[in-house]
Structures are given as C-alpha cells and as structure tokens.
Design an enzyme around this catalytic site. Sequence first.
Site, mmCIF file in Angstrom:
data_model
loop_
_atom_site.group_PDB
_atom_site.id
_atom_site.type_symbol
_atom_site.label_atom_id
_atom_site.label_comp_id
_atom_site.label_asym_id
_atom_site.label_seq_id
_atom_site.Cartn_x
_atom_site.Cartn_y
_atom_site.Cartn_z
ATOM 1 N N ASP A 139 47.627 17.224 89.689
ATOM 2 C CA ASP A 139 46.493 16.530 89.084
ATOM 3 C C ASP A 139 46.999 15.201 88.552
ATOM 4 O O ASP A 139 47.715 15.162 87.547
ATOM 5 C CB ASP A 139 45.884 17.374 87.959
ATOM 6 C CG ASP A 139 44.557 16.817 87.441
ATOM 7 O OD1 ASP A 139 44.307 15.618 87.662
ATOM 8 O OD2 ASP A 139 43.787 17.576 86.832
ATOM 9 N N ARG A 141 45.123 12.600 87.517
ATOM 10 C CA ARG A 141 44.099 11.826 86.809
ATOM 11 C C ARG A 141 44.601 11.317 85.458
ATOM 12 O O ARG A 141 45.329 12.007 84.761
ATOM 13 C CB ARG A 141 42.838 12.666 86.621
ATOM 14 C CG ARG A 141 42.079 12.895 87.905
ATOM 15 C CD ARG A 141 40.930 13.857 87.730
ATOM 16 N NE ARG A 141 41.379 15.212 87.440
ATOM 17 C CZ ARG A 141 40.579 16.266 87.301
ATOM 18 N NH1 ARG A 141 39.271 16.095 87.416
ATOM 19 N NH2 ARG A 141 41.063 17.455 87.059
#
Length: 212
Positions: A139, A141
Amino acid sequence: MNVKNDNGSITLIESGDVPSEAKLPTEFGEFLIRVFHEESTGLDHVALSLGDMQGPDPVLIRVHSECLTGDAFGSRRCDCGPQLQAALLAISERGWGCLLYLRQEGRGIGLHAKIQAYHLQDQGADTLDANLMLGLPIDGRDYSIASSMLSALGISEVSLLTNNPNKVEQLRSHQINVVEMVPLIVGVGEHNRDYLQTKGQRMGHHIKPSDL
C-alpha cells in the site's frame, strides 16, 4: 490558496478571478466541488463538501482513493464503488460532511500496475502478494495531501469513514484529530470476498470474518 504539505504544496486552483469550485447536484444532494492541484505530482484532487464544515461535531469525512474500475465501471473485484456511494449517502443523511477524492489509483501503484496485479490475482495470487510479485509496495498511498486539503477547508476534527487504521494513523501524524473510525463495510460479494479477507487478515483492516 496555497498550502504546504510534506511533498510540496497544493493549490486551490484559480484562473483570474474564477475559483475552481462550483455547485454539484448529485443523487445524494447538492455538494460543493473544489479542485486542489498538487504541484509535486501534477495531479488534481477533489473535495466534495455538503453543509457547514464549522459545525459543533466532528465532520464526517471519507478519504477515498481513485478506483477507475470500481468507481466508474462497477467492478466487483473490490468494494471501492460501493464505499464511494455509501460514503456520499452517509454524508447526505447526516446533512454535512466532506469526501476527498484522491488520485491514488491501485493503492498508489497506478492503473497499469493495478491491472497487472489483477492478472496475477487471476492466476491465484492474493491482493497483497500480487503487489509484492511486481516489486511494488503493498500500500503506497500517502495521506499527507488529504491532511493539507482538510486544513485548507478548515477541518481539523473528523469522524472518518474507513476500515483502514493506517489511514487514521497518517492523518493523525499530520495534525488531523480523528475522533472515531466509522466502519464502511459494504458491497461484499463472491468476487471480492477473498480480497476483503486478505485486507482484514494480512493488511490490518478492521474487517472480521463475520463481516464477510
């Protein structure tokens, strides 16, 4: 409006005397849409707000990362489209709140790599291992841009619609007071049950087997 974040600055885009904000009537009510430009990436991000952001309670917030396949095409491989719709409905029912739409496709790996990961998932890999097989983060982000957008909107205390504790931790690290996590488990079906199970069991999302 120019606001600094850890990766550069964001700008509430204006052209002459015309701000980049307008009314946006939707099936969930009439929102105000604002566009923020992130200078370091060249990407435009969106804030959809409803009502007064200066109310007495924490603002109901959804920080939603772009998902072309789920949001636009109705893909059932993920729960992104149902989460987007459910978040707008929840904000509408409360009467005030804000949804941030961030250009972070595929948990930050981009559309091309996301579809490559889908291909690997079709061969049996789960959503976590598929990213690792491509040499990409599980991930990637970064929610500092969301924190800057919230600050620009005068929002510092929020009720966050999410199942992802990492999102909470990142916002808190950038001085956004997340008062509560509001669960957002919707759109569960045969095509995304394993995906959601992996998010719960291997990625730390607040998703229990009984939710599936």
